[in-house]
Structures are given as C-alpha cells and as structure tokens.
Design a protein around this motif. Structure first.
Motif, PDB file in Angstrom:
ATOM      1  N   GLY A  36       0.800  -1.232   0.000  1.00 16.07           N
ATOM      2  CA  GLY A  36       0.000   0.000   0.000  1.00 16.07           C
ATOM      3  C   GLY A  36       0.826   1.273   0.000  1.00 16.07           C
ATOM      4  O   GLY A  36       0.282   2.369  -0.099  1.00 16.07           O
ATOM      5  N   SER A  37       2.161   1.117   0.136  1.00 19.32           N
ATOM      6  CA  SER A  37       3.005   2.322   0.141  1.00 19.32           C
ATOM      7  C   SER A  37       3.338   2.726  -1.304  1.00 19.32           C
ATOM      8  O   SER A  37       3.341   1.894  -2.211  1.00 19.32           O
ATOM      9  CB  SER A  37       4.305   2.056   0.907  1.00 19.32           C
ATOM     10  N   TYR A  38       3.607   4.029  -1.474  1.00 20.01           N
ATOM     11  CA  TYR A  38       3.902   4.535  -2.812  1.00 20.01           C
ATOM     12  C   TYR A  38       5.403   4.714  -3.013  1.00 20.01           C
ATOM     13  O   TYR A  38       6.134   5.075  -2.092  1.00 20.01           O
ATOM     14  CB  TYR A  38       3.213   5.897  -3.024  1.00 20.01           C
ATOM     15  N   SER A  39       5.856   4.447  -4.214  1.00 18.64           N
ATOM     16  CA  SER A  39       7.249   4.741  -4.580  1.00 18.64           C
ATOM     17  C   SER A  39       7.256   5.303  -6.005  1.00 18.64           C
ATOM     18  O   SER A  39       6.310   5.084  -6.769  1.00 18.64           O
ATOM     19  CB  SER A  39       8.096   3.462  -4.520  1.00 18.64           C
ATOM     20  N   LEU A  40       8.324   6.028  -6.332  1.00 21.91           N
ATOM     21  CA  LEU A  40       8.439   6.580  -7.687  1.00 21.91           C
ATOM     22  C   LEU A  40       8.786   5.456  -8.651  1.00 21.91           C
ATOM     23  O   LEU A  40       9.781   4.753  -8.476  1.00 21.91           O
ATOM     24  CB  LEU A  40       9.534   7.653  -7.737  1.00 21.91           C
ATOM     25  N   LYS A  41       7.956   5.243  -9.648  1.00 19.72           N
ATOM     26  CA  LYS A  41       8.214   4.184 -10.630  1.00 19.72           C
ATOM     27  C   LYS A  41       7.755   4.715 -11.980  1.00 19.72           C
ATOM     28  O   LYS A  41       6.566   4.949 -12.184  1.00 19.72           O
ATOM     29  CB  LYS A  41       7.424   2.924 -10.236  1.00 19.72           C
ATOM     30  N   PHE A  42       8.696   4.935 -12.863  1.00 15.42           N
ATOM     31  CA  PHE A  42       8.344   5.476 -14.175  1.00 15.42           C
ATOM     32  C   PHE A  42       9.426   5.109 -15.180  1.00 15.42           C
ATOM     33  O   PHE A  42      10.520   4.666 -14.801  1.00 15.42           O
ATOM     34  CB  PHE A  42       8.188   6.994 -14.107  1.00 15.42           C
ATOM     35  N   ASP A  43       9.138   5.288 -16.451  1.00 10.67           N
ATOM     36  CA  ASP A  43      10.121   5.037 -17.495  1.00 10.67           C
ATOM     37  C   ASP A  43      11.037   6.255 -17.584  1.00 10.67           C
ATOM     38  O   ASP A  43      10.593   7.348 -17.958  1.00 10.67           O
ATOM     39  CB  ASP A  43       9.414   4.785 -18.834  1.00 10.67           C
ATOM     40  N   SER A  44      12.309   6.078 -17.214  1.00  9.49           N
ATOM     41  CA  SER A  44      13.222   7.226 -17.164  1.00  9.49           C
ATOM     42  C   SER A  44      13.462   7.830 -18.545  1.00  9.49           C
ATOM     43  O   SER A  44      13.634   9.037 -18.679  1.00  9.49           O
ATOM     44  CB  SER A  44      14.548   6.824 -16.516  1.00  9.49           C
ATOM     45  N   THR A  45      13.447   6.987 -19.590  1.00  6.46           N
ATOM     46  CA  THR A  45      13.624   7.496 -20.960  1.00  6.46           C
ATOM     47  C   THR A  45      12.496   8.464 -21.300  1.00  6.46           C
ATOM     48  O   THR A  45      12.724   9.552 -21.840  1.00  6.46           O
ATOM     49  CB  THR A  45      13.641   6.333 -21.986  1.00  6.46           C
ATOM     50  N   ALA A  46      11.259   8.052 -20.977  1.00  5.65           N
ATOM     51  CA  ALA A  46      10.086   8.896 -21.272  1.00  5.65           C
ATOM     52  C   ALA A  46      10.165  10.208 -20.498  1.00  5.65           C
ATOM     53  O   ALA A  46       9.832  11.271 -21.042  1.00  5.65           O
ATOM     54  CB  ALA A  46       8.798   8.154 -20.931  1.00  5.65           C
ATOM     55  N   LEU A  47      10.624  10.143 -19.226  1.00  4.52           N
ATOM     56  CA  LEU A  47      10.689  11.360 -18.404  1.00  4.52           C
ATOM     57  C   LEU A  47      11.788  12.309 -18.906  1.00  4.52           C
ATOM     58  O   LEU A  47      11.532  13.487 -19.155  1.00  4.52           O
ATOM     59  CB  LEU A  47      10.945  11.004 -16.934  1.00  4.52           C
ATOM     60  N   ILE A  48      12.995  11.781 -19.083  1.00  6.01           N
ATOM     61  CA  ILE A  48      14.135  12.638 -19.477  1.00  6.01           C
ATOM     62  C   ILE A  48      13.913  13.243 -20.857  1.00  6.01           C
ATOM     63  O   ILE A  48      14.043  14.453 -21.052  1.00  6.01           O
ATOM     64  CB  ILE A  48      15.458  11.830 -19.428  1.00  6.01           C
ATOM     65  N   PHE A  49      13.570  12.390 -21.822  1.00  5.33           N
ATOM     66  CA  PHE A  49      13.407  12.898 -23.188  1.00  5.33           C
ATOM     67  C   PHE A  49      12.122  13.699 -23.360  1.00  5.33           C
ATOM     68  O   PHE A  49      12.057  14.602 -24.192  1.00  5.33           O
ATOM     69  CB  PHE A  49      13.500  11.751 -24.203  1.00  5.33           C
ATOM     70  N   GLY A  50      11.099  13.375 -22.558  1.00  8.68           N
ATOM     71  CA  GLY A  50       9.862  14.175 -22.590  1.00  8.68           C
ATOM     72  C   GLY A  50      10.133  15.603 -22.133  1.00  8.68           C
ATOM     73  O   GLY A  50       9.681  16.569 -22.751  1.00  8.68           O
ATOM     74  N   MET A  51      10.919  15.739 -21.049  1.00  5.52           N
ATOM     75  CA  MET A  51      11.272  17.084 -20.562  1.00  5.52           C
ATOM     76  C   MET A  51      12.214  17.796 -21.531  1.00  5.52           C
ATOM     77  O   MET A  51      12.121  19.002 -21.734  1.00  5.52           O
ATOM     78  CB  MET A  51      11.911  16.995 -19.170  1.00  5.52           C
ATOM     79  N   LEU A  52      13.111  17.024 -22.162  1.00  5.95           N
ATOM     80  CA  LEU A  52      14.015  17.595 -23.167  1.00  5.95           C
ATOM     81  C   LEU A  52      13.206  18.107 -24.367  1.00  5.95           C
ATOM     82  O   LEU A  52      13.465  19.197 -24.890  1.00  5.95           O
ATOM     83  CB  LEU A  52      15.028  16.529 -23.612  1.00  5.95           C
ATOM     84  N   ALA A  53      12.204  17.322 -24.770  1.00  7.85           N
ATOM     85  CA  ALA A  53      11.323  17.741 -25.878  1.00  7.85           C
ATOM     86  C   ALA A  53      10.581  19.024 -25.509  1.00  7.85           C
ATOM     87  O   ALA A  53      10.429  19.928 -26.343  1.00  7.85           O
ATOM     88  CB  ALA A  53      10.318  16.627 -26.193  1.00  7.85           C
ATOM     89  N   ASN A  54      10.134  19.102 -24.256  1.00  2.00           N
ATOM     90  CA  ASN A  54       9.440  20.310 -23.787  1.00  2.00           C
ATOM     91  C   ASN A  54      10.361  21.533 -23.830  1.00  2.00           C
ATOM     92  O   ASN A  54       9.942  22.631 -24.201  1.00  2.00           O
ATOM     93  CB  ASN A  54       8.925  20.102 -22.353  1.00  2.00           C
ATOM     94  N   ALA A  55      11.620  21.327 -23.442  1.00  2.00           N
ATOM     95  CA  ALA A  55      12.588  22.430 -23.457  1.00  2.00           C
ATOM     96  C   ALA A  55      12.841  22.902 -24.893  1.00  2.00           C
ATOM     97  O   ALA A  55      12.824  24.099 -25.183  1.00  2.00           O
ATOM     98  CB  ALA A  55      13.902  21.983 -22.811  1.00  2.00           C
TER      99      ALA A  55
END
Length: 353
Positions: free
Chosen positions: A181-200
């Motif tokens: 029931g506890s939460y942890s950060l779990k995501f695709d790092s490629t999607a996060l890094i390149f998504g933010m790079l695309a935004n920039a």
C-alpha cells in the motif's frame, strides 16, 4: 451586365469548396486524427526496428523528417499544397520561397529546436507512449522558464501559480502503489528525461519562431507559414543527419537491410512522417483562425484524446495514479492557458437596447 459578372464571380468563388466554418471543423478533426495516427505509426515503426533497446530510435526520428523533406520538395515541384483538401476546400498554390542564404542561416536556430523537439519526442514515446504523453503535457513549465530566462517573456503571476499543479500532476502520475500500500516513484526514465528535453526544445522553438517572424523581410520572402514549416523540416533533417551518423551510424547497415525487406517498417516510417507533417500543418491552419482560448482548449483536449487512443492501441491501460496525475496535469495546463483571460478585469460596456 453587372448581374452577369457578379454571378460569374460567385460561381468562380463557389469552387473554393466547403464554407470556412465547415473547413475549420474538419481541420480540427484531421489535426486530432493525424496526431493520433502519428503516435500509432511512430510506435509501430519503433517496434519494427526492435523497440527502445534497438539503438535505432534516432534513425527513425531522422528518417521521419526525411519523409517530411521529400513531401515538401514534391509540393514545390507541383506548386500545390493539398492540406486544404482535408477541409473540403481547393488546394492552395505553394511556390518555392524566395529566401536568401542569410534567411536560411537565420532559420537554423528554429530548425535546430524543431528537430530537437521532434527527436526527443520520438525517444520519449519510444520509452513509454502513455507516460511520454503525460510528461509532454508539462510543456508550459519549461516554456515559462525558457521564456523568462532567455526571451524576457515572463508569464503572469497567475500563470506561475498554475505551474505547481502541472508539476504535481506529472509527479503523481510517476507514483506506483506497492503491495503493502506504500507509494514509490516508478516510471520510465527514458520517457521522463526525453519528454522534458522535448518540452525544453519546444519552448525554445516558440521563442525562435517569434524572433524569426519579427523580421518582416524574412517573413515576406518565405511567402507564408506553409513554406516556413517546409524549410524548417528540411533544415531540421539536415541537422539530424550527422547526429544520427555519430550516435547510430554503426547500426545503419542493419537498418537499411531491415528497411529493404520489412514492409511494416517501410509503411509505418513513411506514414508517421506524412502524418507528422500534415497534422502540424492542419494545427497551424486551425490555431491561426481561432482565439487563444479555443487554441488552448483544443490543445488540451488533443492530449487527452491521444492518450486514450494510445492506451487502446498499445493495449496498455493507464494506472489509477497515471489517470489521476494526468488529469491534474492537464487541468493545470488548461488553467495556465485560460487564467489570464478568466481573471482580467471586465470592460464596462454601455447598454444598447
């Protein structure tokens, strides 16, 4: 006879096709459909070369712009831009722009940012098509930072207040609930890094576009948004080529061999490139004639529709956290886009009966 001439002129105008209101609606429909299909064909093209671990993502992104470049040259060769056909109107004439060497050099920063935004988006969507879209919805955050630091265009205080909502939404979408029931950060790092790079890159692209078009001479020699977009794609393709050779050149023989034999790769590569070009052009037609508020709502709605569509196509459902997080982020984007209009003081108008 005046009436005869008038009738003749009206008949000639009738060849224009559907009324502008109908055309606008159709441009909206095909802009959305084109974006949805681009995401689908892009995912299929990446899967055809072996997915995100194949080491050919940059090659796919570059070749998509190659398709755009070929399409632009064909339009100039036949002197016709068929985009208006999607609105049941007559296609527009598109001549080769009268740009000078100096104009092209001035266009390089815009083309570099556009190519960077495209390539980074392909990497982000290759990492995770759904989470990549959620990260991409945070574009206003980067636009605010880049606009303030590099272009002296700071957002209003109200807009700044909306940014934590967008960031919070993306952060919540990155959470995963454990069995305890506890939460942890779990995501695709490629999607996060390149998504933010695309935004920039997209934020810089907006700034560079305004800067380029503020030079009236350049804008005039381009002869319209269509030509400017075409040149941007061609120069962008030329910029990505050496980066592709430097990063994935050793795998190029493998890619060419696959391209020769794999009809799925051929089809999806060409169709993703064409859809990318056409949906961007239709978006330009649409946003040019709608107000800022309509444009903001349309962009926000598009993000939601594409996300739902990609969930259906990939068969990968959004987690509850991603649904709630993306909902919060997209609401934040909508609020960011509209808040200045909602809170500006109303002008007092005299009543007329």
């Amino acid at each position: 006879d005046f009436h005869y001439l008038k009738g003749k002129k009206e008949r000639r105008m009738a060849f224009k096709g559907a009324p502008d209101s109908v055309a606008l609606l159709l441009f909206f429909v095909f802009w959305y459909a084109g974006n949805m299909k681009y995401n689908e064909y892009n995912t299929a093209a990446l899967n055809a070369v072996g997915g995100k671990t194949s080491g050919l993502t940059m090659t796919v992104a570059t070749m998509q712009l190659g398709v755009c470049a070929v399409y632009a040259f064909i339009m100039w060769a036949v002197k016709i831009n068929p985009a208006k056909i999607f609105g049941l109107q007559m296609p527009e004439k598109q001549d080769v722009p009268k740009t000078t060497q100096s104009d092209l050099i001035k266009s390089i920063p815009l083309a570099f940012c556009a190519a960077g935004a495209h390539a980074a988006t392909v990497f982000a969507l290759g990492g995770d098509p759904l989470f990549g879209q959620i990260v991409k919805s945070a574009e206003p955050v980067l636009a605010a930072i880049v606009g303030t630091v590099f272009y002296s265009k700071a957002p209003s205080f109200y807009k700044v207040c909306c940014l934590p909502i967008i960031v919070g939404g993306v952060a919540f979408a990155s959470l995963k609930k454990g069995v305890d029931g506890s939460y942890s950060l779990k995501f695709d790092s490629t999607a996060l890094i390149f998504g933010m790079l695309a935004n920039a890159f997209a934020a810089f692209k907006g700034g560079e576009n305004s800067k380029l078009l503020s030079d009236k001479g350049v804008a005039q020699r381009y002869g319209g948004v269509g030509n400017q977009f075409a040149v941007t794609q061609i120069v962008g393709f030329v910029i990505l080529l050496p980066i592709m050779f430097a990063t994935e050149g050793s795998l190029l023989p493998k890619f060419i061999e696959k391209l020769k034999t794999d009809s799925s790769l051929q089809f999806n590569l060409v169709m993703s490139g064409l859809c990318f070009y056409i949906y961007n052009e239709l978006a330009t037609y649409t946003l040019k004639v709608t107000g800022a508020v309509t444009a903001s709502v349309a962009n926000t709605a598009k993000r939601v529709i594409v996300m739902v569509y990609m969930a259906a196509v990939t068969g990968k459902a959004l987690t509850d956290e991603q649904k709630i997080g993306s909902g919060i982020a997209i609401f934040g984007v909508l609020l960011y886009s509209l808040i200045d209009d909602l809170l500006k003081p109303k002008k007092k108008t005299a009543k007329t009966d």
